[in-house]
Write a protein that holds these residues in place. Sequence first.
Motif, PDB file in Angstrom:
ATOM      1  N   LEU A   1     -16.479   2.782  50.621  1.00 47.65           N
ATOM      2  CA  LEU A   1     -15.865   1.403  50.109  1.00 47.65           C
ATOM      3  C   LEU A   1     -17.000   0.549  49.369  1.00 47.65           C
ATOM      4  CD1 LEU A   1     -13.498   0.359  52.915  1.00 47.65           C
ATOM      5  CD2 LEU A   1     -12.985   1.621  50.824  1.00 47.65           C
ATOM      6  N   ASP A   2     -18.100   1.008  49.688  1.00 44.11           N
ATOM      7  CA  ASP A   2     -19.429   0.121  48.996  1.00 44.11           C
ATOM      8  C   ASP A   2     -19.143  -0.081  47.526  1.00 44.11           C
ATOM      9  OD1 ASP A   2     -21.951  -1.365  49.367  1.00 44.11           O
ATOM     10  OD2 ASP A   2     -22.886   0.524  48.281  1.00 44.11           O
ATOM     11  N   GLY A   3     -19.407  -1.248  47.093  1.00 45.15           N
ATOM     12  CA  GLY A   3     -18.910  -1.729  45.929  1.00 45.15           C
ATOM     13  C   GLY A   3     -17.564  -1.629  45.388  1.00 45.15           C
ATOM     14  N   CYS A   4     -16.574  -1.630  46.083  1.00 41.53           N
ATOM     15  CA  CYS A   4     -15.123  -1.387  45.763  1.00 41.53           C
ATOM     16  C   CYS A   4     -14.578  -2.763  45.484  1.00 41.53           C
ATOM     17  CB  CYS A   4     -14.513  -0.597  46.611  1.00 41.53           C
ATOM     18  SG  CYS A   4     -13.731  -1.452  48.060  1.00 41.53           S
ATOM     19  N   ARG A   5     -13.391  -3.105  44.706  1.00 43.31           N
ATOM     20  CA  ARG A   5     -12.690  -4.387  44.678  1.00 43.31           C
ATOM     21  C   ARG A   5     -11.318  -3.882  45.818  1.00 43.31           C
ATOM     22  NH1 ARG A   5     -12.072  -4.143  38.353  1.00 43.31           N
ATOM     23  NH2 ARG A   5     -13.893  -4.918  37.693  1.00 43.31           N
ATOM     24  N   LEU A   6     -11.451  -4.883  46.601  1.00 40.21           N
ATOM     25  CA  LEU A   6     -10.462  -4.852  47.698  1.00 40.21           C
ATOM     26  C   LEU A   6      -9.485  -6.135  47.998  1.00 40.21           C
ATOM     27  CD1 LEU A   6     -10.520  -3.305  51.236  1.00 40.21           C
ATOM     28  CD2 LEU A   6      -9.276  -5.379  50.914  1.00 40.21           C
ATOM     29  N   LEU A   7      -8.019  -5.904  47.613  1.00 36.53           N
ATOM     30  CA  LEU A   7      -7.290  -7.214  47.624  1.00 36.53           C
ATOM     31  C   LEU A   7      -6.655  -7.127  48.869  1.00 36.53           C
ATOM     32  CD1 LEU A   7      -5.578  -9.571  46.498  1.00 36.53           C
ATOM     33  CD2 LEU A   7      -4.130  -7.629  45.545  1.00 36.53           C
ATOM     34  N   ASP A   8      -6.801  -8.327  49.596  1.00 38.55           N
ATOM     35  CA  ASP A   8      -5.970  -8.604  50.837  1.00 38.55           C
ATOM     36  C   ASP A   8      -5.032  -9.821  50.385  1.00 38.55           C
ATOM     37  OD1 ASP A   8      -5.003  -9.152  53.379  1.00 38.55           O
ATOM     38  OD2 ASP A   8      -7.219  -9.921  54.132  1.00 38.55           O
ATOM     39  N   MET A   9      -3.691  -9.081  50.395  1.00 36.32           N
ATOM     40  CA  MET A   9      -2.674  -9.872  49.609  1.00 36.32           C
ATOM     41  C   MET A   9      -2.413 -10.972  50.346  1.00 36.32           C
ATOM     42  SD  MET A   9      -0.921  -9.974  46.789  1.00 36.32           S
ATOM     43  CE  MET A   9      -0.424  -8.793  45.828  1.00 36.32           C
ATOM     44  N   CYS A  10      -2.296 -10.982  51.617  1.00 38.79           N
ATOM     45  CA  CYS A  10      -1.572 -12.181  52.551  1.00 38.79           C
ATOM     46  C   CYS A  10      -2.623 -12.374  53.715  1.00 38.79           C
ATOM     47  CB  CYS A  10      -0.371 -11.446  53.154  1.00 38.79           C
ATOM     48  SG  CYS A  10       0.969 -10.808  51.936  1.00 38.79           S
ATOM     49  N   ALA A  11      -3.746 -13.078  53.352  1.00 45.26           N
ATOM     50  CA  ALA A  11      -4.921 -12.721  54.093  1.00 45.26           C
ATOM     51  C   ALA A  11      -5.208 -13.881  55.304  1.00 45.26           C
ATOM     52  CB  ALA A  11      -6.206 -12.973  53.087  1.00 45.26           C
ATOM     53  N   ALA A  12      -4.558 -15.251  55.376  1.00 49.26           N
ATOM     54  CA  ALA A  12      -4.796 -15.847  56.368  1.00 49.26           C
ATOM     55  C   ALA A  12      -4.366 -15.370  57.592  1.00 49.26           C
ATOM     56  CB  ALA A  12      -4.221 -17.271  55.956  1.00 49.26           C
ATOM     57  N   PRO A  13      -5.158 -15.895  58.703  1.00 53.89           N
ATOM     58  CA  PRO A  13      -6.236 -16.837  58.802  1.00 53.89           C
ATOM     59  C   PRO A  13      -7.634 -16.077  58.521  1.00 53.89           C
ATOM     60  CG  PRO A  13      -5.690 -16.308  61.075  1.00 53.89           C
ATOM     61  CD  PRO A  13      -4.558 -15.371  60.090  1.00 53.89           C
ATOM     62  N   GLY A  14      -7.398 -14.685  58.515  1.00 47.70           N
ATOM     63  CA  GLY A  14      -8.808 -14.126  57.917  1.00 47.70           C
ATOM     64  C   GLY A  14      -9.313 -13.119  58.887  1.00 47.70           C
ATOM     65  N   GLY A  15      -8.576 -12.528  59.855  1.00 47.66           N
ATOM     66  CA  GLY A  15      -9.144 -11.370  60.530  1.00 47.66           C
ATOM     67  C   GLY A  15      -9.322 -10.477  59.961  1.00 47.66           C
ATOM     68  N   LYS A  16      -8.445  -9.824  59.184  1.00 46.74           N
ATOM     69  CA  LYS A  16      -8.353  -8.522  58.539  1.00 46.74           C
ATOM     70  C   LYS A  16      -9.405  -8.874  57.171  1.00 46.74           C
ATOM     71  CE  LYS A  16      -3.951  -7.233  59.965  1.00 46.74           C
ATOM     72  NZ  LYS A  16      -3.750  -8.579  60.874  1.00 46.74           N
ATOM     73  N   THR A  17      -9.374 -10.066  56.569  1.00 41.06           N
ATOM     74  CA  THR A  17     -10.242 -10.131  55.568  1.00 41.06           C
ATOM     75  C   THR A  17     -11.726 -10.003  55.940  1.00 41.06           C
ATOM     76  OG1 THR A  17      -8.871 -11.820  54.481  1.00 41.06           O
ATOM     77  CG2 THR A  17     -11.296 -11.915  53.807  1.00 41.06           C
ATOM     78  N   THR A  18     -12.291 -10.491  57.164  1.00 42.18           N
ATOM     79  CA  THR A  18     -13.649 -10.371  57.594  1.00 42.18           C
ATOM     80  C   THR A  18     -13.957  -8.957  57.949  1.00 42.18           C
ATOM     81  OG1 THR A  18     -12.838 -11.070  59.786  1.00 42.18           O
ATOM     82  CG2 THR A  18     -13.790 -12.683  58.479  1.00 42.18           C
ATOM     83  N   ILE A  19     -12.723  -8.055  58.216  1.00 41.83           N
ATOM     84  CA  ILE A  19     -13.185  -6.750  58.399  1.00 41.83           C
ATOM     85  C   ILE A  19     -13.499  -6.156  57.261  1.00 41.83           C
ATOM     86  CG2 ILE A  19     -11.900  -4.362  58.911  1.00 41.83           C
ATOM     87  CD1 ILE A  19     -10.244  -5.558  60.949  1.00 41.83           C
ATOM     88  N   TYR A  20     -12.511  -6.315  56.099  1.00 41.99           N
ATOM     89  CA  TYR A  20     -12.654  -5.818  54.791  1.00 41.99           C
ATOM     90  C   TYR A  20     -14.191  -6.302  54.376  1.00 41.99           C
ATOM     91  CZ  TYR A  20      -7.722  -5.209  55.099  1.00 41.99           C
ATOM     92  OH  TYR A  20      -6.647  -4.575  55.650  1.00 41.99           O
ATOM     93  N   SER A  21     -14.590  -7.533  54.360  1.00 41.12           N
ATOM     94  CA  SER A  21     -15.981  -8.197  54.116  1.00 41.12           C
ATOM     95  C   SER A  21     -16.906  -7.204  54.440  1.00 41.12           C
ATOM     96  CB  SER A  21     -16.152  -9.588  54.433  1.00 41.12           C
ATOM     97  OG  SER A  21     -17.391 -10.296  54.155  1.00 41.12           O
ATOM     98  N   SER A  22     -17.087  -6.928  55.684  1.00 44.83           N
ATOM     99  CA  SER A  22     -17.829  -5.929  56.371  1.00 44.83           C
ATOM    100  C   SER A  22     -18.000  -4.605  55.768  1.00 44.83           C
ATOM    101  CB  SER A  22     -17.923  -6.007  57.825  1.00 44.83           C
ATOM    102  OG  SER A  22     -18.170  -7.322  58.483  1.00 44.83           O
ATOM    103  N   LEU A  23     -16.713  -3.993  55.447  1.00 45.62           N
ATOM    104  CA  LEU A  23     -16.655  -2.736  55.122  1.00 45.62           C
ATOM    105  C   LEU A  23     -16.827  -2.520  53.656  1.00 45.62           C
ATOM    106  CD1 LEU A  23     -13.437  -1.628  56.660  1.00 45.62           C
ATOM    107  CD2 LEU A  23     -15.583  -0.966  57.336  1.00 45.62           C
ATOM    108  N   VAL A  24     -16.723  -3.436  52.679  1.00 45.52           N
ATOM    109  CA  VAL A  24     -17.072  -3.322  51.215  1.00 45.52           C
ATOM    110  C   VAL A  24     -18.620  -3.404  50.899  1.00 45.52           C
ATOM    111  CG1 VAL A  24     -14.882  -4.035  50.592  1.00 45.52           C
ATOM    112  CG2 VAL A  24     -16.856  -5.468  50.369  1.00 45.52           C
ATOM    113  N   GLY A  25     -19.425  -3.927  52.006  1.00 45.81           N
ATOM    114  CA  GLY A  25     -20.720  -4.176  51.549  1.00 45.81           C
ATOM    115  C   GLY A  25     -21.116  -5.310  50.539  1.00 45.81           C
ATOM    116  N   ARG A  26     -22.427  -5.198  50.301  1.00 51.78           N
ATOM    117  CA  ARG A  26     -22.872  -6.548  49.445  1.00 51.78           C
ATOM    118  C   ARG A  26     -22.490  -6.359  48.064  1.00 51.78           C
ATOM    119  NH1 ARG A  26     -29.456  -6.749  51.039  1.00 51.78           N
ATOM    120  NH2 ARG A  26     -29.082  -7.504  53.171  1.00 51.78           N
ATOM    121  N   GLY A  27     -22.288  -5.122  47.518  1.00 51.91           N
ATOM    122  CA  GLY A  27     -21.884  -5.153  46.056  1.00 51.91           C
ATOM    123  C   GLY A  27     -20.335  -4.910  45.898  1.00 51.91           C
TER     124      GLY A  27
END
Length: 452
Positions: free
Chosen positions: A96-122
């Motif tokens: 997933l490094d460098g990929c674009r990921l859409l979290d369509m129904c994201a609040a409050p953010g638990g899954k968003t923070t998972i994805y943020s860690s997985l996709v890496g800096r780029g």
Amino acid sequence: MTPLPEAFVESMRRSLGNEAEELFAALDTPASVTIRHNPAKRVAQFDGESVGWSPWGLYLSERPQFTLDPLIHAGAYYVQEASSQFLCHLLRGDNLDGCRLLDMCAAPGGKTTIYSSLVGRGGLVVANDISHSRALALSDNVQRWGMGNVVVCCNEPSHIAAFEEWFDVVAVDAPCSGEGMFRKMEEARQEWSEASVMQCAQRQREILREAWRALRPGGKLIYSTCTFNAEEDEGVVRWLTEEYGDDIVAAERVEVEDAWGIRRCDIGPFQCFHFYPHLARGEGFFAAVAVKRVGPTRRVTPKPRRKVMTNIATKDIREVSRWMAGDRELSFRVVGDIIYAYDAAAVEDVAMLASSLSVIYSGVACGQIFKGRLKPEHPLALFVGRSSDVVPEVELSLEDAINYLRRQDIDANQFAEGINVVKYRGLAIGYVKRIGMRCNNMYPKALRIQKL
């Protein structure tokens, strides 16, 4: 606790047979307490048992006063139900490094923070919620997590889908009837109805139509709910297979261990997973995953409606760059009167999104330049890419850290003149500014702890 709704009981008996009684009994037992560590801010704070399907998850023996723990305000961990951490496992092994990921129904953010860690800096996570107030809470959690690779927006799914075939992964944690929360939330039992189940199933199909538009060929679709019923779970997945047919193919097989108690229920190309509290150690949850067939990509982006981001002067770039660790290539832009930092690989994508969508927050809010110096914004303190060599950094006691988070006075003698980073157990929680013998607490008023 309110008795389980009668119609729900009958529905589960039809679905599970005699096993339904075990589910009902489990729903009247205490729920587990689980957290998920931030791998970029790991601090040993709790003893507990690992969550099998989550590399960063931990079951706690009791529920502490999380609000009074400075580490949660530093973004060291997120309080997240164990079953929903299964998204870590669904994406395990994916590059997933460098990929674009859409979290369509994201609040409050638990899954968003998972994805943020997985996709890496780029990488780039676009985290959307249609509720403005919920999107603001999502933004707060993204800032605490500190990865700097998330765009938080507040739009209808159809507006996001105007970025057609743009995303490598699209995750839809859909609004649902919430049966999986019957053990944790009294109001979930009180508000449930058969009508809400059918309304949710219809809404889920509408959201998934837009999610499918946004997913590129070869990209992965993840659909999840926190409910048990077949109308919103298996029924919606069957609708997807009928609607998009041969355009859906199976993802690489996701293996689960028998000891986890997860029930597999694959449908066509979709790998599907049910979490029942009498079998798995977590709340009710359903997840399905498949891939859009590889083919020609007709990536479409909407016509820009506005220019939100502007360039900054070279001398200002030099000043802001001083605050950044040297192992990360960043670009800086001005939004309103605040300078923001973005990974260089993603900045043009962020600019494109901001030109068409209602963006609440993106990248890292760094601050404003006054007399050639940066006056830092709070999110910069929490950013994992911030340099620790720019201003003094002061470790606080637990008492002082809590007083700081309450925006109360703390002893100025422990700080150097000017801006200081305040830390607790090695992690930044914000800034103070010492002026002579007084200390200006710079913690945002909107975030202060009010609990006694």
